[in-house]
Write an enzyme that holds these catalytic residues in place. Sequence first.
Site: not given
Length: 429
Positions: A239, A144, A267
């Site tokens: 990522d 994702y 994050k």
Amino acid sequence: MRTTKSHSLFKIAQVAIPGGVNSPVRAFRSVGGDPIFIKTAKGAQIEDVDGNSFIDYVLSWGPMILGHAHPNVLKAIIKAAKKGTSYGAPCQAETELARLIVQAVPSIDQVRLVNSGTEAVMSAIRVARAYTKRDSILKFDGCYHGHADHLLVKAGSGIATLGIPDTPGVPNAFARQTLTAPFNDIKATEKLIHKHAQNLAAIIVEPVAGNMGVVPPLNEFLPWLRRITQKYEIVLIFDEVITGFRVNFGGAQARYKVVPDMTCLGKIIGGGLPIGAYGGRRDIMQMIAPAGPVYQAGTLSGNPVAVAAGLETLRQLKTPGVYKELERKSQMIAEGLGEAARQAKIPYYQTRVGSMLGGFFTESPVNDFASAKKSDTARYAKFFHGMLKKGVYLAPSQFEAMLLSTAHSDAKIKHTISVAQQVFKIIKG
Ligand SMILES: *Cc1c(COP(=O)(O)O)cnc(C)c1O
């Protein structure tokens, strides 16, 4: 467990907000039931509006590596906010965070701050396309990368290798620029690269997949990706929105010693406030406006409050021994859960990299999305609800990571293990 207040808040929310939530997985659809509404969070503990308290292993999906409401992070936020919450002009703290990231992450010579992981990935891919003057990208099934159009793509069926949209609203023309291969599958990836090399701008990968449960890279996968992308001059993007500053201070690339061309972060680097970042080799990053021609901007980018929270979080993480201690605790809980499953004779395939943990209800090894999907998700739903009722908050989906923070004490971990022992026995039937 009383859920009256959560239930009624959810009802009201559904009137004003699509599905009652601002991000789909929060709605508990894949485990059934209604979400609990959180009133407050501190350390490893979250409390809902009905007064139930839970040990939290979701941690806002990754950012809260120091636990919730860490006193020093709160202090930094308040101190920054008192000086104004947004300027739309440069401030020193942005450079401090950028320099800290540059020092920590091997692939990053320069970094641009944005507001979310999605934005970081979307921007990195634009730059990679401009840099290579190519259009296509390759991603891996089950990875994702946020919800940008060209990344919400799944594999075409059969021999079709070009992507098809994963959601209505994404034009086929976009999806066709995205190739997909199975994670950890060198052979299939090599085939695709050979066929499309002249038009491949970038290969993007979660170096440790954390959005199909936790799926670690097989030994050769990342080094091989590095070699082949170098050979064909394809930009390799890691990522690290979830792995960055989690599996190691320098991210998965420092842990596995494989240095990509570009890296996306999010994050943890915002310490619980909205942030994202993308960085990489200087010659690539110099493509970005105003240094270069590739446009990318943001009203709130480098927001002083988010930057202050991120900076303080990274400073805390820099304390010697933090990752060693996280590793010890993560190993402790992994072993406890594994042993509990064995005792209950429940098939349970465990994965773990640092404080990212996966547990699939299947006997067969999980190396990619196809094998992850072999997990008995109905059993996961029972496990989730069983744990929830006994005060342990896990991700409301089999295909999300279980995460630890520095605030998870040995006592909380031991308690979690004993709860799991009971729940495994209950869900066995
Ligand atoms: C969470 C995540 C994203 C998206 O970040 P947002 O801040 O939710 O937009 C992208 N990539 C990975 C690997 C993630 O875990």
